[in-house]
Write a protein that holds these residues in place. Sequence first.
Motif, PDB file in Angstrom:
ATOM      1  N   ILE A  62       3.915 -16.362 -10.347  1.00 23.91           N
ATOM      2  CA  ILE A  62       4.643 -17.477 -10.967  1.00 23.91           C
ATOM      3  C   ILE A  62       6.148 -17.223 -10.974  1.00 23.91           C
ATOM      4  CG2 ILE A  62       4.855 -18.885 -13.051  1.00 23.91           C
ATOM      5  CD1 ILE A  62       2.183 -19.090 -11.579  1.00 23.91           C
ATOM      6  N   ALA A  63       6.562 -15.960 -11.057  1.00 27.28           N
ATOM      7  CA  ALA A  63       7.989 -15.645 -11.110  1.00 27.28           C
ATOM      8  C   ALA A  63       8.666 -15.840  -9.754  1.00 27.28           C
ATOM      9  CB  ALA A  63       8.189 -14.211 -11.583  1.00 27.28           C
ATOM     10  N   ASN A  64       7.897 -15.827  -8.672  1.00 26.76           N
ATOM     11  CA  ASN A  64       8.465 -15.977  -7.325  1.00 26.76           C
ATOM     12  C   ASN A  64       7.627 -16.944  -6.506  1.00 26.76           C
ATOM     13  OD1 ASN A  64      10.678 -13.785  -7.249  1.00 26.76           O
ATOM     14  ND2 ASN A  64       8.880 -12.677  -8.018  1.00 26.76           N
ATOM     15  N   PRO A  65       7.617 -18.216  -6.868  1.00 33.61           N
ATOM     16  CA  PRO A  65       6.812 -19.185  -6.117  1.00 33.61           C
ATOM     17  C   PRO A  65       7.398 -19.433  -4.733  1.00 33.61           C
ATOM     18  CG  PRO A  65       8.165 -20.305  -7.734  1.00 33.61           C
ATOM     19  CD  PRO A  65       8.325 -18.837  -7.995  1.00 33.61           C
ATOM     20  N   TRP A  83      -2.049 -22.601  -9.641  1.00 29.41           N
ATOM     21  CA  TRP A  83      -0.815 -23.182  -9.120  1.00 29.41           C
ATOM     22  C   TRP A  83      -0.882 -23.318  -7.608  1.00 29.41           C
ATOM     23  CZ3 TRP A  83       3.421 -25.280 -11.401  1.00 29.41           C
ATOM     24  CH2 TRP A  83       3.557 -25.110 -12.775  1.00 29.41           C
ATOM     25  N   PHE A  84      -0.325 -24.434  -7.104  1.00 29.24           N
ATOM     26  CA  PHE A  84      -0.314 -24.699  -5.668  1.00 29.24           C
ATOM     27  C   PHE A  84       1.086 -25.134  -5.240  1.00 29.24           C
ATOM     28  CE2 PHE A  84      -4.577 -25.285  -7.167  1.00 29.24           C
ATOM     29  CZ  PHE A  84      -5.373 -24.732  -6.168  1.00 29.24           C
ATOM     30  N   ALA A  85       1.509 -24.628  -4.093  1.00 30.92           N
ATOM     31  CA  ALA A  85       2.760 -25.042  -3.469  1.00 30.92           C
ATOM     32  C   ALA A  85       2.400 -25.747  -2.168  1.00 30.92           C
ATOM     33  CB  ALA A  85       3.654 -23.830  -3.179  1.00 30.92           C
ATOM     34  N   ASP A  86       2.569 -27.063  -2.135  1.00 33.81           N
ATOM     35  CA  ASP A  86       2.131 -27.852  -0.971  1.00 33.81           C
ATOM     36  C   ASP A  86       0.689 -27.521  -0.613  1.00 33.81           C
ATOM     37  OD1 ASP A  86       4.602 -29.059  -0.839  1.00 33.81           O
ATOM     38  OD2 ASP A  86       5.379 -27.704   0.690  1.00 33.81           O
ATOM     39  N   ASP A  87      -0.184 -27.520  -1.613  1.00 32.25           N
ATOM     40  CA  ASP A  87      -1.629 -27.298  -1.452  1.00 32.25           C
ATOM     41  C   ASP A  87      -2.013 -25.863  -1.120  1.00 32.25           C
ATOM     42  OD1 ASP A  87      -2.172 -30.001  -1.994  1.00 32.25           O
ATOM     43  OD2 ASP A  87      -1.855 -30.533   0.112  1.00 32.25           O
ATOM     44  N   ARG A  88      -1.076 -24.941  -1.137  1.00 26.70           N
ATOM     45  CA  ARG A  88      -1.388 -23.523  -0.930  1.00 26.70           C
ATOM     46  C   ARG A  88      -1.313 -22.823  -2.289  1.00 26.70           C
ATOM     47  NH1 ARG A  88       2.625 -24.465   2.609  1.00 26.70           N
ATOM     48  NH2 ARG A  88       4.004 -23.037   1.482  1.00 26.70           N
TER      49      ARG A  88
END
Length: 230
Positions: A126-129, A116-121
């Motif tokens: 998963i419970a606290n992205p 999983w990536f948030a803005d490429d990070r």
Amino acid sequence: MAGRVTPIAQEFELLVRDAWSPEAQAGYVREFAREQIAGAEAQNEKALGYKPEHQLYIDGTQRPDLSAVTGNSRILVEFEILFDVIARVDEMLKAASPRGTRTKLPGQRYVESHHWFADDREFTDIANPPKAEQYVVLNSQPYTRRLERGWSKQSPQGVYQVVAAMAKRQFGNIAYVGFTYRSFPHGAIGAWSGSASARKMAREVRGGRASLHEEWLTRQPAIIIDPGRG
């Protein structure tokens, strides 16, 4: 997974009798708030299959419960449905992931290789992205693209395409959910892309400049979740 989640913003203005004592006013507001929260939880549970977490704010301050409510309080309840969407997509991917057989997939590698990536990070909780404008999930195993073409009898329609379609039907009103391909030159797919067999395949199938082969070899099926385009 029946039903579709529709985001609803509701606002209530409650009239409280001036003749009541402060304790009676607070109790009336508290009970009304409790009923509305329970109703929202029930609606979310019906659509999601579970009760999502929520944050409670009383007069601008986050609170664990309704004990601080007065007759003049402003109460805000925010359900973290977007983060729950991420958690549900992750669960759906794992449930749809084929497991190993003696002749096909190597054990649990695939189900354990969703990134999983948030803005490429990249993130793992998963419970606290983290807050982000876009979330992407993909798998790092080299055979991931073959799975999308029906390579496994356990998942003849693919994995990422199927989960993306299911998530879009259910969560499309909350965020944009779509299927695409993204390059991921790391992990098992990154190691494979540097092998002699992969380079040979790229020359024969892709052709063109060798400098562009890594991007092509490491393009993986991916699911995008974009909260700004819901």
